[in-house]
Enzyme design. Structure first.
Site, PDB file in Angstrom:
ATOM      1  N   SER A 248       0.837  -1.199   0.000  1.00 30.61           N
ATOM      2  CA  SER A 248       0.000   0.000   0.000  1.00 30.61           C
ATOM      3  C   SER A 248       0.879   1.260   0.000  1.00 30.61           C
ATOM      4  CB  SER A 248      -0.958  -0.038   1.193  1.00 30.61           C
ATOM      5  OG  SER A 248      -1.971   0.919   1.060  1.00 30.61           O
ATOM      6  N   ASP A 342      -8.270  -4.544  -6.859  1.00 31.15           N
ATOM      7  CA  ASP A 342      -7.975  -3.595  -5.779  1.00 31.15           C
ATOM      8  C   ASP A 342      -8.756  -2.302  -5.999  1.00 31.15           C
ATOM      9  OD1 ASP A 342      -6.883  -2.024  -3.804  1.00 31.15           O
ATOM     10  OD2 ASP A 342      -4.835  -2.067  -4.583  1.00 31.15           O
ATOM     11  N   HIS A 376      -7.112  -5.525  -1.827  1.00 27.03           N
ATOM     12  CA  HIS A 376      -5.953  -4.671  -1.577  1.00 27.03           C
ATOM     13  C   HIS A 376      -4.925  -5.311  -0.642  1.00 27.03           C
ATOM     14  CE1 HIS A 376      -3.641  -1.007  -1.320  1.00 27.03           C
ATOM     15  NE2 HIS A 376      -3.792  -0.945  -0.009  1.00 27.03           N
TER      16      HIS A 376
END
Length: 437
Positions: A248, A342, A376
């Site tokens: 991330s 995602d 994600h």
């Protein structure tokens, strides 16, 4: 007299089997005690032929949030249920799913991410067999985060904060700097499991943790450089190669480290961005502005979660280009892991942009790993799927995308690929990297 946790758990399992049924046996193989990342083989014996039973699993995270899954099975002619070869007839999943009771775990509140902060204690998965709503067998699966001999050392050295995990022995071992999401705290579970594989891992916090700033106005790359220096100076690491593991927001931080800091040999970027995001990045006289976003592009999902997947400006746009990280400067090898589904942001597009940039500069020092239906948070195997959660940057609950089964499969596959990648690029010909079962 007080019993040790291990003795309490053994007694609990023994009493559970004795109390609920002397005929029906719920067994976890090879043992009810395993590493968090490892599967167990679930079987039930002693049932009546063709008897219908319900299997339920339950795990509570470190915040007290309960995650549950269930499935209906029919015993075979010998009165057995074997999750490796028998199909679930209904419940949280259907079909043959050996690990269904684990990957299908979810909380009643969908916007919940499983939290594991105390890696010194195992996560406990209670599994029950029910017939006519009556529990007839029960066992607890202890999922341990730290292998025997792995050492956990809290770090407060100068400015840096985090936790160091060391494998058993004196080394030398390769080092890995592990950074996590925008909340900034260390992801100790992943670091502890990586140490089990024979790496010294520094899970580095970078904001909102202990006495670090709670609000990030900018990120100073020299702070991360200090973390790498600290890792490199450990007696167990001296002279060994250093890798970066990120996900991330920390993905673009890792790309910046690889691009501007010397001595990085391998970088794993999981669903990150090829541009600096959220706040400015400073390194000496270099400053990368953040990739900006357009809040008007925020959408709402049918479940009432914010969908921010398209809010960021395109890194290839005029306003986005100054934020793009010059990864062609890096001398390390890269692994980009990206999820097509995602919805935190366009991580698949960003990964392709990063690879294209390397190609344009005559480099092929990268691997691109693609998962079509994962969300994600590709983390460690058997970490419950996170559909939505509070997003520190957005300030709201955000939809992260993906499908539970596909996401679970991606976590298993990515975890194996990460081990192979780091061993290939961090373990020299004259060194060994021991993995503990």
């Amino acid at each position: 007299m007080f019993l040790a946790l291990k003795d309490v758990l053994i007694l609990r399992n023994t009493l559970a089997k004795m109390h609920y049924s002397s005929d029906v046996i719920l067994r976890l193989s090879p043992s009810s005690r395993c590493s968090f990342e490892n599967p167990v083989h679930v079987t039930v014996s002693g049932l009546n032929p063709q008897q219908h039973v319900e299997l339920r699993s339950k795990m509570t995270d470190d915040k007290g949030v309960v995650f549950k899954a269930s499935a209906i099975y029919r015993a075979d002619d010998s009165g057995q249920v074997d999750l490796n070869c028998h199909s679930s007839l209904g419940g949280s999943y259907t079909g043959i799913e050996p690990a269904g009771l684990f990957w299908a775990l979810k909380a009643e509140v969908l916007s919940s991410k499983f939290v594991k902060k105390d890696v010194t204690r195992p996560s406990l998965v209670d599994i029950e067999v029910l017939s006519n709503d009556k529990v007839i067998a029960k066992v607890t699966n202890e999922r341990h985060c730290m292998a025997d001999g792995v050492r956990r050392v809290p770090v407060a050295e100068g400015r840096i904060r985090g936790t160091l995990f060391l494998p058993p022995g004196t080394g030398p071992f390769p080092g890995i700097l592990d950074t996590y999401v925008f909340k900034g705290g260390p992801f100790e579970l992943r670091a502890a499991l990586m140490a089990k594989k024979g790496f010294v891992v520094l899970a580095l916090a970078f904001h909102g943790y202990q006495d670090l700033p709670k609000k990030a106005e900018k990120f100073d790359l020299e702070y991360f450089e200090e973390g790498i220096t600290f890792l490199r100076q450990q007696p167990e690491v001296k002279g060994q190669k250093i890798g970066l593991l990120s996900i991330s927001k920390s993905g673009d931080l890792a790309l910046s480290m690889a691009s501007f800091l010397p001595g990085i040999s391998a970088t794993v970027c999981i669903n990150g961005c090829n541009a600096n995001t959220l706040v400015p990045l400073q390194y000496k006289d270099i400053c990368l502005p953040p990739l900006l976003f357009n809040p008007k592009r925020v959408k709402m999902t049918p479940l009432g979660f914010l969908d921010v997947g398209d809010v960021m400006h395109d890194p290839m746009s005029k306003e986005g280009l100054p934020s793009v990280i010059p990864i062609e400067r890096a001398t390390c090898s890269f692994m980009f892991i990206m999820s097509e589904a995602d919805r935190n942001w366009r991580s698949a597009y960003y990964a392709k942009l990063a690879c294209n940039r390397l190609q344009e500069h005559g480099k092929n020092n990268y691997e691109l790993v693609r998962y079509e239906k994962a969300g994600h948070f590709i983390e460690v195997p058997y970490m419950p799927f996170c559909l939505a959660d509070f997003h520190a940057a957005a300030g709201h609950v955000v939809f992260f995308g993906g499908e539970p089964k596909a996401h679970a499969e991606a976590q298993l596959d990515a975890w194996a690929k990460i081990q192979i990648f780091f061993k290939k690029h961090l373990v020299g010909a004259d060194h060994s990297c021991t993995s503990m079962l």
